[in-house]
Design an enzyme around this catalytic site. Sequence first.
Site, PDB file in Angstrom:
ATOM      1  N   GLY A 136       0.969  -1.032  -0.009  1.00 47.69           N
ATOM      2  CA  GLY A 136      -0.036  -0.273   0.212  1.00 47.69           C
ATOM      3  C   GLY A 136       0.898   1.277  -0.071  1.00 47.69           C
ATOM      4  O   GLY A 136       0.696   2.217  -0.729  1.00 47.69           O
ATOM      5  N   THR A 137       1.774   1.329   0.717  1.00 52.74           N
ATOM      6  CA  THR A 137       2.655   2.569   0.781  1.00 52.74           C
ATOM      7  C   THR A 137       3.170   2.803  -0.591  1.00 52.74           C
ATOM      8  O   THR A 137       3.248   3.962  -1.011  1.00 52.74           O
ATOM      9  CB  THR A 137       4.146   2.301   1.920  1.00 52.74           C
ATOM     10  OG1 THR A 137       3.398   1.811   2.896  1.00 52.74           O
ATOM     11  CG2 THR A 137       4.863   3.468   2.029  1.00 52.74           C
ATOM     12  N   CYS A 195       2.683   1.161  11.981  1.00 48.04           N
ATOM     13  CA  CYS A 195       3.722   1.466  11.397  1.00 48.04           C
ATOM     14  C   CYS A 195       4.424   2.845  12.337  1.00 48.04           C
ATOM     15  O   CYS A 195       5.353   3.242  12.137  1.00 48.04           O
ATOM     16  CB  CYS A 195       3.304   2.382  10.050  1.00 48.04           C
ATOM     17  SG  CYS A 195       2.326   1.415   9.310  1.00 48.04           S
ATOM     18  N   ASN A 221      -7.681   3.731   9.255  1.00 52.05           N
ATOM     19  CA  ASN A 221      -7.166   2.490   9.964  1.00 52.05           C
ATOM     20  C   ASN A 221      -6.998   2.669  11.413  1.00 52.05           C
ATOM     21  O   ASN A 221      -6.995   1.523  11.971  1.00 52.05           O
ATOM     22  CB  ASN A 221      -5.651   2.275   9.513  1.00 52.05           C
ATOM     23  CG  ASN A 221      -4.924   3.503   9.510  1.00 52.05           C
ATOM     24  OD1 ASN A 221      -5.313   4.468   9.080  1.00 52.05           O
ATOM     25  ND2 ASN A 221      -3.972   3.442  10.185  1.00 52.05           N
ATOM     26  N   THR A 259      11.438  -6.981 -11.204  1.00 52.79           N
ATOM     27  CA  THR A 259      10.798  -8.169 -11.466  1.00 52.79           C
ATOM     28  C   THR A 259       9.541  -8.255 -10.556  1.00 52.79           C
ATOM     29  O   THR A 259       9.676  -8.269  -9.137  1.00 52.79           O
ATOM     30  CB  THR A 259      11.689  -9.579 -11.068  1.00 52.79           C
ATOM     31  OG1 THR A 259      12.938  -9.258 -11.874  1.00 52.79           O
ATOM     32  CG2 THR A 259      11.203 -10.907 -11.026  1.00 52.79           C
ATOM     33  N   SER A 300      -3.870  -3.457  -0.516  1.00 50.78           N
ATOM     34  CA  SER A 300      -2.354  -4.376   0.143  1.00 50.78           C
ATOM     35  C   SER A 300      -3.150  -5.641   0.755  1.00 50.78           C
ATOM     36  O   SER A 300      -4.010  -5.726   1.504  1.00 50.78           O
ATOM     37  CB  SER A 300      -2.093  -3.303   1.421  1.00 50.78           C
ATOM     38  OG  SER A 300      -0.966  -4.019   2.081  1.00 50.78           O
ATOM     39  N   ALA A 301      -2.391  -6.628   0.115  1.00 46.83           N
ATOM     40  CA  ALA A 301      -2.887  -8.005   0.455  1.00 46.83           C
ATOM     41  C   ALA A 301      -2.879  -8.329   1.842  1.00 46.83           C
ATOM     42  O   ALA A 301      -3.670  -9.184   2.416  1.00 46.83           O
ATOM     43  CB  ALA A 301      -1.959  -8.867  -0.602  1.00 46.83           C
ATOM     44  N   HIS A 302      -1.795  -8.059   2.577  1.00 45.36           N
ATOM     45  CA  HIS A 302      -1.788  -8.452   3.995  1.00 45.36           C
ATOM     46  C   HIS A 302      -3.013  -7.773   4.879  1.00 45.36           C
ATOM     47  O   HIS A 302      -3.212  -8.403   6.042  1.00 45.36           O
ATOM     48  CB  HIS A 302      -0.416  -8.272   4.645  1.00 45.36           C
ATOM     49  CG  HIS A 302      -0.333  -6.913   5.216  1.00 45.36           C
ATOM     50  ND1 HIS A 302      -0.246  -6.397   6.219  1.00 45.36           N
ATOM     51  CD2 HIS A 302       0.175  -5.828   4.287  1.00 45.36           C
ATOM     52  CE1 HIS A 302       0.056  -5.017   6.350  1.00 45.36           C
ATOM     53  NE2 HIS A 302       0.408  -4.721   5.216  1.00 45.36           N
ATOM     54  N   GLN A 329      -7.808  -0.224   3.907  1.00 45.50           N
ATOM     55  CA  GLN A 329      -8.382  -0.860   4.952  1.00 45.50           C
ATOM     56  C   GLN A 329      -9.929  -1.444   4.319  1.00 45.50           C
ATOM     57  O   GLN A 329     -10.616  -1.910   4.900  1.00 45.50           O
ATOM     58  CB  GLN A 329      -8.700   0.155   5.875  1.00 45.50           C
ATOM     59  CG  GLN A 329      -7.335   0.359   6.829  1.00 45.50           C
ATOM     60  CD  GLN A 329      -6.868  -0.903   7.514  1.00 45.50           C
ATOM     61  OE1 GLN A 329      -7.652  -1.808   7.887  1.00 45.50           O
ATOM     62  NE2 GLN A 329      -5.859  -0.753   8.059  1.00 45.50           N
TER      63      GLN A 329
HETATM   64  C1  LIG Z   1      -4.790   3.130   5.400  1.00 45.24           C
HETATM   65  C2  LIG Z   1      -3.388   2.684   5.203  1.00 45.24           C
HETATM   66  N1  LIG Z   1      -2.788   3.026   4.156  1.00 45.24           N
HETATM   67  C3  LIG Z   1      -1.600   2.308   4.117  1.00 45.24           C
HETATM   68  C4  LIG Z   1      -1.086   1.449   4.507  1.00 45.24           C
HETATM   69  C5  LIG Z   1       0.185   0.900   4.106  1.00 45.24           C
HETATM   70  O1  LIG Z   1       0.116  -0.410   3.500  1.00 45.24           O
HETATM   71  P1  LIG Z   1       1.400  -1.395   3.384  1.00 45.24           P
HETATM   72  O2  LIG Z   1       1.856  -2.106   4.820  1.00 45.24           O
HETATM   73  O3  LIG Z   1       1.202  -2.319   2.582  1.00 45.24           O
HETATM   74  O4  LIG Z   1       2.644  -0.629   2.757  1.00 45.24           O
HETATM   75  C6  LIG Z   1      -1.665   0.960   5.576  1.00 45.24           C
HETATM   76  C7  LIG Z   1      -1.164  -0.248   6.398  1.00 45.24           C
HETATM   77  O5  LIG Z   1      -1.180  -0.048   7.611  1.00 45.24           O
HETATM   78  C8  LIG Z   1      -3.033   1.473   5.998  1.00 45.24           C
HETATM   79  O6  LIG Z   1      -3.751   1.049   7.226  1.00 45.24           O
END
Ligand SMILES: Cc1ncc(COP(=O)(O)O)c(C=O)c1O
Length: 380
Positions: free
Chosen positions: A71-72, A330, A151, A237, A199-201, A179
Amino acid sequence: MPSIYLDNAATTPLDERVLEAMMPFFTGNYGNPSSVHAHGRNARVELEKARKKIASLLCVSPGEIVFTSGGTEADNTALLGAISAYGIQQIISSPLEHHAVLHVVEQASRRLGITLSLLDVDANGSVNLEQLEQLLQKNPRSLVSLMHGNNEIGNLADLAAVSQYCREHGAYFHSDTVQTVGHYPLNLQELSVDAIVGSAHKFHGPKGVGFLYINKAKKIPPLIEGGSQERNRRGGTENIAAIAGMAKAMEIAQENQEQHRQQVSALKDYFIRQLQQAIPGVTFNGLSGDPSRSLYTVLNVGFPPNEATRGMLLFHLDLAGISASGGSACSSGARLGSHVLQALGADPERENVRFSFSRFTTHEEVDYTVTQLKGLYPGQ
Ligand SMILES: Cc1ncc(COP(=O)(O)O)c(C=O)c1O
Protein backbone atom coordinates in the site's frame (compact mmCIF):
# COMPACT_ATOMS: atom_id res chain seq x y z
CA MET A 1 -2.08 -18.34 28.44
CA PRO A 2 -4.22 -17.72 25.36
CA SER A 3 -2.84 -15.94 22.33
CA ILE A 4 -5.48 -13.51 21.10
CA TYR A 5 -4.97 -11.38 18.05
CA LEU A 6 -7.06 -8.22 17.95
CA ASP A 7 -4.85 -6.16 15.64
CA ASN A 8 -6.20 -7.05 12.21
CA ALA A 9 -6.01 -3.47 10.94
CA ALA A 10 -2.22 -3.82 11.26
CA THR A 11 -2.13 -7.13 9.44
CA THR A 12 -4.22 -10.28 9.08
CA PRO A 13 -3.28 -13.95 9.24
CA LEU A 14 -2.73 -15.66 5.88
CA ASP A 15 -5.60 -17.83 4.66
CA GLU A 16 -4.36 -21.41 4.11
CA ARG A 17 -5.90 -21.45 0.62
CA VAL A 18 -3.78 -18.40 -0.21
CA LEU A 19 -0.62 -20.19 0.87
CA GLU A 20 -1.62 -23.12 -1.34
CA ALA A 21 -2.06 -20.79 -4.31
CA MET A 22 1.42 -19.34 -3.72
CA MET A 23 3.37 -22.58 -3.32
CA PRO A 24 3.79 -23.55 -7.01
CA PHE A 25 5.75 -20.35 -7.65
CA PHE A 26 8.46 -21.31 -5.16
CA THR A 27 9.01 -24.70 -6.76
CA GLY A 28 7.86 -25.57 -10.30
CA ASN A 29 6.70 -22.29 -11.82
CA TYR A 30 9.67 -20.13 -10.85
CA GLY A 31 10.29 -18.36 -14.15
CA ASN A 32 10.72 -14.63 -14.50
CA PRO A 33 7.53 -13.30 -16.10
CA SER A 34 9.62 -11.01 -18.33
CA SER A 35 11.60 -13.91 -19.85
CA VAL A 36 10.46 -14.92 -23.31
CA HIS A 37 11.21 -18.67 -22.95
CA ALA A 38 8.71 -21.27 -21.75
CA HIS A 39 9.53 -20.85 -18.04
CA GLY A 40 9.01 -17.12 -18.34
CA ARG A 41 5.86 -17.48 -20.40
CA ASN A 42 4.37 -19.88 -17.80
CA ALA A 43 4.97 -17.35 -15.06
CA ARG A 44 3.61 -14.54 -17.26
CA VAL A 45 0.36 -16.44 -17.82
CA GLU A 46 -0.21 -16.65 -14.06
CA LEU A 47 0.77 -13.01 -13.54
CA GLU A 48 -1.79 -11.87 -16.09
CA LYS A 49 -4.44 -14.21 -14.63
CA ALA A 50 -3.92 -12.53 -11.25
CA ARG A 51 -4.17 -9.07 -12.84
CA LYS A 52 -7.35 -10.05 -14.66
CA LYS A 53 -8.90 -11.44 -11.48
CA ILE A 54 -8.19 -8.31 -9.43
CA ALA A 55 -9.35 -6.04 -12.27
CA SER A 56 -12.62 -7.95 -12.65
CA LEU A 57 -13.31 -7.74 -8.90
CA LEU A 58 -12.97 -3.95 -9.14
CA CYS A 59 -14.87 -3.78 -12.47
CA VAL A 60 -11.93 -2.20 -14.31
CA SER A 61 -9.70 -3.37 -17.15
CA PRO A 62 -6.52 -5.38 -16.41
CA GLY A 63 -4.34 -2.67 -17.99
CA GLU A 64 -5.36 -0.34 -15.15
CA ILE A 65 -3.78 -2.52 -12.43
CA VAL A 66 -0.10 -2.10 -11.49
CA PHE A 67 1.47 -4.46 -8.97
CA THR A 68 3.54 -2.90 -6.19
CA SER A 69 5.32 -3.87 -2.99
CA GLY A 70 2.29 -2.84 -0.93
CA GLY A 71 0.00 0.00 0.00
CA THR A 72 2.76 2.46 0.86
CA GLU A 73 4.44 2.18 -2.54
CA ALA A 74 1.11 2.36 -4.33
CA ASP A 75 0.16 5.56 -2.42
CA ASN A 76 3.56 7.12 -3.13
CA THR A 77 3.29 6.25 -6.82
CA ALA A 78 -0.21 7.67 -7.20
CA LEU A 79 0.49 10.91 -5.36
CA LEU A 80 3.91 11.75 -6.77
CA GLY A 81 2.86 10.60 -10.24
CA ALA A 82 -0.24 12.81 -10.28
CA ILE A 83 1.74 15.81 -9.00
CA SER A 84 4.32 15.46 -11.75
CA ALA A 85 1.88 14.65 -14.59
CA TYR A 86 -0.91 17.14 -13.98
CA GLY A 87 0.74 20.40 -12.93
CA ILE A 88 -0.89 20.20 -9.52
CA GLN A 89 -1.00 23.54 -7.70
CA GLN A 90 -2.87 22.49 -4.59
CA ILE A 91 -3.04 19.24 -2.64
CA ILE A 92 -6.14 18.67 -0.53
CA SER A 93 -6.05 15.92 2.05
CA SER A 94 -6.90 15.41 5.72
CA PRO A 95 -4.95 15.18 8.98
CA LEU A 96 -6.39 11.67 9.47
CA GLU A 97 -4.60 10.02 6.55
CA HIS A 98 -2.13 7.20 7.01
CA HIS A 99 1.50 8.35 6.98
CA ALA A 100 1.88 6.65 3.58
CA VAL A 101 -0.16 9.61 2.31
CA LEU A 102 0.38 12.35 4.88
CA HIS A 103 4.18 12.28 4.87
CA VAL A 104 4.25 12.12 1.06
CA VAL A 105 2.02 15.16 0.55
CA GLU A 106 3.78 17.12 3.31
CA GLN A 107 7.16 16.47 1.75
CA ALA A 108 5.96 17.16 -1.80
CA SER A 109 4.44 20.42 -0.64
CA ARG A 110 7.68 21.50 1.06
CA ARG A 111 9.94 20.43 -1.80
CA LEU A 112 7.85 21.70 -4.69
CA GLY A 113 6.18 24.69 -3.06
CA ILE A 114 2.68 23.31 -3.67
CA THR A 115 -0.07 24.52 -1.34
CA LEU A 116 -1.18 21.77 1.02
CA SER A 117 -4.66 22.15 2.52
CA LEU A 118 -5.66 19.68 5.20
CA LEU A 119 -9.42 19.70 5.64
CA ASP A 120 -10.92 20.46 9.04
CA VAL A 121 -12.25 17.49 10.98
CA ASP A 122 -14.74 17.52 13.84
CA ALA A 123 -14.40 15.68 17.16
CA ASN A 124 -15.72 12.51 15.53
CA GLY A 125 -13.24 12.70 12.68
CA SER A 126 -15.77 13.68 10.02
CA VAL A 127 -14.08 15.62 7.25
CA ASN A 128 -15.52 19.00 6.21
CA LEU A 129 -16.73 18.45 2.62
CA GLU A 130 -18.06 21.99 2.22
CA GLN A 131 -14.52 23.20 2.72
CA LEU A 132 -13.39 20.71 0.08
CA GLU A 133 -15.77 22.21 -2.43
CA GLN A 134 -14.69 25.76 -1.60
CA LEU A 135 -11.02 24.86 -2.02
CA LEU A 136 -11.72 23.12 -5.33
CA GLN A 137 -13.58 26.17 -6.60
CA LYS A 138 -10.58 28.35 -5.81
CA ASN A 139 -8.09 26.06 -7.50
CA PRO A 140 -9.30 23.34 -9.86
CA ARG A 141 -5.75 22.08 -10.58
CA SER A 142 -5.88 20.13 -7.37
CA LEU A 143 -4.94 16.68 -6.21
CA VAL A 144 -7.40 15.33 -3.65
CA SER A 145 -6.32 12.44 -1.45
CA LEU A 146 -8.90 11.21 1.04
CA MET A 147 -8.95 7.72 2.49
CA HIS A 148 -11.93 5.38 2.30
CA GLY A 149 -11.71 3.67 5.70
CA ASN A 150 -9.58 5.10 8.49
CA ASN A 151 -7.17 2.53 9.91
CA GLU A 152 -7.28 3.92 13.46
CA ILE A 153 -10.83 5.09 14.13
CA GLY A 154 -12.60 3.22 11.34
CA ASN A 155 -14.41 6.26 9.87
CA LEU A 156 -15.81 5.58 6.42
CA ALA A 157 -15.70 8.41 3.90
CA ASP A 158 -18.40 9.14 1.36
CA LEU A 159 -16.28 8.43 -1.71
CA ALA A 160 -19.19 9.04 -4.08
CA ALA A 161 -19.65 12.60 -2.77
CA VAL A 162 -15.91 13.35 -2.88
CA SER A 163 -15.56 11.96 -6.40
CA GLN A 164 -18.53 14.03 -7.54
CA TYR A 165 -16.86 17.25 -6.31
CA CYS A 166 -13.57 16.23 -7.91
CA ARG A 167 -15.26 15.48 -11.23
CA GLU A 168 -17.16 18.77 -11.21
CA HIS A 169 -13.95 20.71 -10.67
CA GLY A 170 -11.57 18.57 -12.73
CA ALA A 171 -9.40 17.56 -9.78
CA TYR A 172 -7.32 14.36 -9.64
CA PHE A 173 -8.82 12.05 -6.99
CA HIS A 174 -6.76 9.43 -5.18
CA SER A 175 -8.18 7.39 -2.33
CA ASP A 176 -6.24 5.19 0.08
CA THR A 177 -8.52 2.16 0.11
CA VAL A 178 -6.09 -0.15 1.94
CA GLN A 179 -8.56 -0.85 4.77
CA THR A 180 -11.59 -1.43 2.53
CA VAL A 181 -10.30 -3.49 -0.45
CA GLY A 182 -11.52 -7.02 0.17
CA HIS A 183 -13.90 -5.89 2.91
CA TYR A 184 -16.33 -3.70 0.96
CA PRO A 185 -17.60 -3.86 -2.62
CA LEU A 186 -15.66 -1.41 -4.77
CA ASN A 187 -17.23 -1.04 -8.19
CA LEU A 188 -15.05 1.46 -10.01
CA GLN A 189 -17.48 1.58 -12.93
CA GLU A 190 -19.89 3.37 -10.62
CA LEU A 191 -17.39 5.31 -8.58
CA SER A 192 -15.38 7.91 -10.43
CA VAL A 193 -11.93 7.79 -8.87
CA ASP A 194 -8.56 8.21 -10.59
CA ALA A 195 -6.41 6.05 -8.34
CA ILE A 196 -6.98 3.62 -5.48
CA VAL A 197 -4.63 1.22 -3.71
CA GLY A 198 -4.77 -2.23 -2.13
CA SER A 199 -2.50 -4.18 0.21
CA ALA A 200 -2.82 -7.98 0.35
CA HIS A 201 -1.88 -8.45 4.00
CA LYS A 202 -4.97 -6.53 5.09
CA PHE A 203 -7.28 -9.19 3.66
CA HIS A 204 -5.55 -12.47 4.58
CA GLY A 205 -2.98 -12.31 1.79
CA PRO A 206 0.82 -12.09 2.04
CA LYS A 207 2.80 -9.05 3.18
CA GLY A 208 4.91 -6.95 0.83
CA VAL A 209 2.55 -6.96 -2.12
CA GLY A 210 -0.19 -4.61 -3.24
CA PHE A 211 -1.62 -2.92 -6.26
CA LEU A 212 -2.41 0.45 -7.66
CA TYR A 213 -5.42 1.08 -9.85
CA ILE A 214 -4.86 3.96 -12.24
CA ASN A 215 -7.73 5.15 -14.41
CA LYS A 216 -6.55 4.73 -18.02
CA ALA A 217 -7.66 8.25 -18.85
CA LYS A 218 -5.45 9.69 -16.08
CA LYS A 219 -2.08 8.03 -16.63
CA ILE A 220 0.88 8.81 -14.40
CA PRO A 221 4.65 8.18 -14.66
CA PRO A 222 6.35 5.41 -12.64
CA LEU A 223 7.83 6.00 -9.22
CA ILE A 224 10.35 3.19 -9.58
CA GLU A 225 12.36 3.34 -12.79
CA GLY A 226 14.05 0.24 -14.14
CA GLY A 227 12.99 -2.47 -16.55
CA SER A 228 9.84 -2.35 -18.61
CA GLN A 229 7.80 -4.45 -16.20
CA GLU A 230 4.18 -3.52 -15.56
CA ARG A 231 4.05 -1.82 -18.98
CA ASN A 232 6.78 0.61 -17.98
CA ARG A 233 4.84 1.71 -14.93
CA ARG A 234 6.89 -0.01 -12.21
CA GLY A 235 10.41 -1.33 -12.70
CA GLY A 236 11.48 -4.55 -10.96
CA THR A 237 10.74 -8.26 -11.33
CA GLU A 238 7.21 -8.96 -10.14
CA ASN A 239 6.81 -10.98 -6.93
CA ILE A 240 4.70 -13.54 -8.72
CA ALA A 241 4.07 -15.85 -5.72
CA ALA A 242 2.83 -12.92 -3.63
CA ILE A 243 0.77 -11.53 -6.51
CA ALA A 244 -0.93 -14.89 -7.09
CA GLY A 245 -1.59 -15.04 -3.34
CA MET A 246 -3.08 -11.56 -3.37
CA ALA A 247 -5.43 -12.44 -6.24
CA LYS A 248 -6.54 -15.59 -4.40
CA ALA A 249 -7.05 -13.68 -1.14
CA MET A 250 -9.12 -11.04 -2.92
CA GLU A 251 -11.22 -13.67 -4.65
CA ILE A 252 -11.97 -15.42 -1.33
CA ALA A 253 -12.70 -12.08 0.35
CA GLN A 254 -15.08 -10.99 -2.38
CA GLU A 255 -16.90 -14.32 -2.71
CA ASN A 256 -17.75 -14.36 0.99
CA GLN A 257 -17.90 -10.65 1.61
CA GLU A 258 -21.47 -10.33 2.85
CA GLN A 259 -21.16 -13.34 5.14
CA HIS A 260 -17.84 -12.07 6.58
CA ARG A 261 -19.30 -8.58 7.03
CA GLN A 262 -22.27 -9.90 8.98
CA GLN A 263 -20.13 -12.20 11.11
CA VAL A 264 -17.51 -9.58 12.01
CA SER A 265 -20.10 -6.79 12.46
CA ALA A 266 -22.01 -8.96 14.94
CA LEU A 267 -18.80 -9.61 16.85
CA LYS A 268 -17.93 -5.90 16.98
CA ASP A 269 -21.44 -5.15 18.19
CA TYR A 270 -21.13 -7.79 20.88
CA PHE A 271 -17.75 -6.36 21.99
CA ILE A 272 -19.26 -2.86 22.25
CA ARG A 273 -22.12 -4.10 24.44
CA GLN A 274 -19.86 -6.20 26.66
CA LEU A 275 -17.47 -3.30 27.17
CA GLN A 276 -20.30 -0.90 28.02
CA GLN A 277 -21.58 -3.32 30.65
CA ALA A 278 -18.18 -4.11 32.13
CA ILE A 279 -16.58 -0.66 32.22
CA PRO A 280 -18.79 2.36 32.86
CA GLY A 281 -17.48 5.49 31.19
CA VAL A 282 -16.01 3.64 28.24
CA THR A 283 -16.23 5.62 24.98
CA PHE A 284 -15.58 4.91 21.31
CA ASN A 285 -13.30 7.19 19.36
CA GLY A 286 -14.19 8.68 16.00
CA LEU A 287 -17.23 7.01 14.51
CA SER A 288 -16.00 3.54 15.43
CA GLY A 289 -18.99 2.96 17.73
CA ASP A 290 -21.41 3.69 14.88
CA PRO A 291 -21.81 0.54 12.76
CA SER A 292 -23.23 2.36 9.74
CA ARG A 293 -20.40 4.88 9.47
CA SER A 294 -17.30 2.90 10.41
CA LEU A 295 -15.29 -0.14 9.36
CA TYR A 296 -16.81 -3.28 10.84
CA THR A 297 -13.27 -4.44 11.52
CA VAL A 298 -12.17 -1.55 13.78
CA LEU A 299 -13.21 -0.42 17.26
CA ASN A 300 -11.19 2.35 18.90
CA VAL A 301 -11.94 2.41 22.61
CA GLY A 302 -11.35 5.24 25.07
CA PHE A 303 -10.96 3.96 28.63
CA PRO A 304 -11.58 6.24 31.60
CA PRO A 305 -8.49 7.58 33.39
CA ASN A 306 -7.13 5.00 35.81
CA GLU A 307 -3.97 5.31 37.92
CA ALA A 308 -3.34 1.55 37.91
CA THR A 309 -3.06 1.27 34.13
CA ARG A 310 -1.86 4.77 33.23
CA GLY A 311 0.19 4.54 30.04
CA MET A 312 0.43 0.77 30.48
CA LEU A 313 -2.87 -0.64 29.25
CA LEU A 314 -1.47 -2.17 26.06
CA PHE A 315 1.36 -3.67 28.09
CA HIS A 316 -1.14 -5.23 30.54
CA LEU A 317 -3.15 -6.63 27.64
CA ASP A 318 0.01 -8.03 26.09
CA LEU A 319 0.87 -9.72 29.40
CA ALA A 320 -2.58 -11.31 29.33
CA GLY A 321 -1.92 -12.67 25.83
CA ILE A 322 -3.95 -10.06 23.94
CA SER A 323 -2.40 -8.20 21.01
CA ALA A 324 -4.08 -4.86 20.35
CA SER A 325 -2.73 -1.50 19.31
CA GLY A 326 -2.55 2.15 20.31
CA GLY A 327 -2.82 3.34 16.73
CA SER A 328 -1.22 2.60 13.39
CA ALA A 329 1.32 -0.24 13.59
CA CYS A 330 3.70 1.78 11.43
CA SER A 331 4.03 4.53 14.02
CA SER A 332 3.23 2.80 17.32
CA GLY A 333 6.93 1.99 17.79
CA ALA A 334 7.63 5.72 17.68
CA ARG A 335 5.59 6.29 20.88
CA LEU A 336 4.55 9.75 19.77
CA GLY A 337 0.87 9.01 20.23
CA SER A 338 -1.61 8.83 17.43
CA HIS A 339 -1.73 11.78 15.01
CA VAL A 340 -5.34 10.77 14.26
CA LEU A 341 -6.53 10.98 17.87
CA GLN A 342 -4.58 14.22 18.30
CA ALA A 343 -6.40 15.71 15.30
CA LEU A 344 -9.71 14.78 16.94
CA GLY A 345 -8.64 16.53 20.14
CA ALA A 346 -8.92 13.30 22.12
CA ASP A 347 -8.55 13.57 25.91
CA PRO A 348 -4.88 12.73 26.68
CA GLU A 349 -5.90 11.46 30.15
CA ARG A 350 -7.86 8.59 28.65
CA GLU A 351 -6.23 5.39 27.52
CA ASN A 352 -7.07 4.67 23.87
CA VAL A 353 -6.82 1.21 22.36
CA ARG A 354 -7.62 0.09 18.84
CA PHE A 355 -9.11 -3.39 18.69
CA SER A 356 -9.48 -4.77 15.18
CA PHE A 357 -11.13 -7.97 14.11
CA SER A 358 -11.24 -10.50 11.31
CA ARG A 359 -13.39 -13.48 10.36
CA PHE A 360 -11.01 -15.58 12.48
CA THR A 361 -11.82 -13.65 15.69
CA THR A 362 -14.15 -15.53 18.06
CA HIS A 363 -16.72 -14.57 20.71
CA GLU A 364 -14.63 -16.49 23.27
CA GLU A 365 -11.66 -14.23 22.50
CA VAL A 366 -13.83 -11.16 22.98
CA ASP A 367 -15.19 -12.55 26.28
CA TYR A 368 -11.68 -13.24 27.56
CA THR A 369 -10.55 -9.73 26.55
CA VAL A 370 -13.49 -8.08 28.31
CA THR A 371 -12.84 -10.16 31.46
CA GLN A 372 -9.20 -9.06 31.46
CA LEU A 373 -10.18 -5.42 30.96
CA LYS A 374 -12.73 -5.63 33.76
CA GLY A 375 -9.95 -6.93 36.01
CA LEU A 376 -7.83 -3.90 35.13
CA TYR A 377 -10.72 -1.52 35.90
CA PRO A 378 -12.17 -3.16 39.04
CA GLY A 379 -13.43 -0.01 40.71
CA GLN A 380 -15.14 1.41 37.64
C1 LIG B 1 -4.83 3.10 5.49
C2 LIG B 1 -3.50 2.50 5.19
N1 LIG B 1 -2.79 2.97 4.16
C3 LIG B 1 -1.59 2.46 3.82
C4 LIG B 1 -1.04 1.43 4.55
C5 LIG B 1 0.29 0.88 4.15
O1 LIG B 1 0.17 -0.37 3.53
P1 LIG B 1 1.40 -1.38 3.46
O2 LIG B 1 1.58 -1.94 4.83
O3 LIG B 1 1.00 -2.42 2.48
O4 LIG B 1 2.58 -0.60 2.99
C6 LIG B 1 -1.73 0.92 5.66
C7 LIG B 1 -1.14 -0.14 6.51
O5 LIG B 1 -1.18 -0.07 7.71
C8 LIG B 1 -3.00 1.46 5.98
O6 LIG B 1 -3.72 1.01 7.01
